[in-house]
Write an enzyme that holds these catalytic residues in place. Sequence first.
Site, short mmCIF file in Angstrom:
data_model
loop_
_atom_site.label_atom_id
_atom_site.label_comp_id
_atom_site.label_asym_id
_atom_site.label_seq_id
_atom_site.Cartn_x
_atom_site.Cartn_y
_atom_site.Cartn_z
N HIS A 1 0.85 -1.19 0.00
CA HIS A 1 0.00 0.00 0.00
C HIS A 1 0.88 1.23 0.00
CE1 HIS A 1 -3.50 2.56 0.69
NE2 HIS A 1 -2.67 3.29 1.44
N LYS B 1 -8.43 -2.33 5.67
CA LYS B 1 -8.53 -3.06 4.40
C LYS B 1 -7.49 -4.17 4.32
CE LYS B 1 -8.52 0.84 1.86
NZ LYS B 1 -9.04 1.98 2.63
N ARG C 1 -14.10 11.93 4.31
CA ARG C 1 -12.78 12.54 4.52
C ARG C 1 -12.39 13.39 3.32
NH1 ARG C 1 -9.03 7.89 4.91
NH2 ARG C 1 -7.40 9.47 5.02
N ASP D 1 -15.53 1.87 6.33
CA ASP D 1 -14.41 2.68 5.83
C ASP D 1 -14.74 3.33 4.51
OD1 ASP D 1 -11.55 3.56 5.62
OD2 ASP D 1 -11.65 2.25 3.88
N SER E 1 -8.06 3.53 8.08
CA SER E 1 -8.55 3.26 6.73
C SER E 1 -7.64 2.29 5.98
CB SER E 1 -8.66 4.58 5.95
OG SER E 1 -9.07 4.34 4.62
#
Length: 311
Positions: free
Chosen positions: A96, A201, A182, A175, A197
Amino acid sequence: MSSISVPGSEDEKFSIADIIAKKRDGLALSPQEIGHVVKATKTGQAQDCQLGALLMAIRLQGMNPEETMTLTKEMVDSGCVLKWPEKWRGFLVDKHSTGGVGDKVSLPLAPALAACGCKVPMISGRGLGHTGGTLDKLESIPGFRTEQSPEQMEEILKSVGCCIVGQSKNLVPADKIFYHIRDVTGTVDSLPLMTASIMSKKVAESLSALILDVKFGAAAQSPTIEEAKHLAHSLVNVGVSLGIPTIALLTNMDTPIGRCVGNSLEVIEALECLEGRGPEDLRELVLHAGPIIYSLSATTTICSYILRVHE
């Protein structure tokens, strides 16, 4: 003052307005209060204006590590957790990035890891703030579908070894709602909200190993390396606490990655990278992150934290 609760339930004593006021005043929220907010978000009982106010209060007042951990867990519990064949244990990896202009590393990295025998069940997001989203880039390909069920994800992993998908209604649904709010309330850069967040995931993916590319610089969400360090520590701490071997890299992003910015142009650049061509900085990032996450998946190390600056 309105209370959104089910009569006779444990949530009856909680009010969203009271929770907003508590965080507004800089007080820590209890696990029960955080759970109530996430449940109300998922069921649609919390109004968008209330969620916006709460997210802004969190952005201004912050959350302690225990609050952040609880929020992450509640996000995960708002949906299902993916389950994979036992023979894939140890091979399930993901990456990520906190994002930045021109950040397209996931597009060539996921298939490169799959080619090495890994399984990459990547749940990605859309554009947030000034950064482009991996899903938006992929959807510039005519007919590309980013919505896949858990069963479809497993079939894709069996077939080609990697998939890049969005959140379905059953995968961390709370989320998905927070993510949108957001983006429109100026709370994108909140450290606890970013942590919950991102990691919710990844926890839902049931990973064997995770690499985090935390960007800093003029084209990133974190403008300074100090801010990036704080975020990296927060992400790694949550990952390790929830049982995922996790590595964080700090990479400089004062300028966009590659030569192109724009969804379809970035997809083309990613394809060029997979063919051994394309911009040198993109190839370098893929070749840097790939071996690290591959080696981590083959060990029993619960946490390896790498503090490295990519110039």
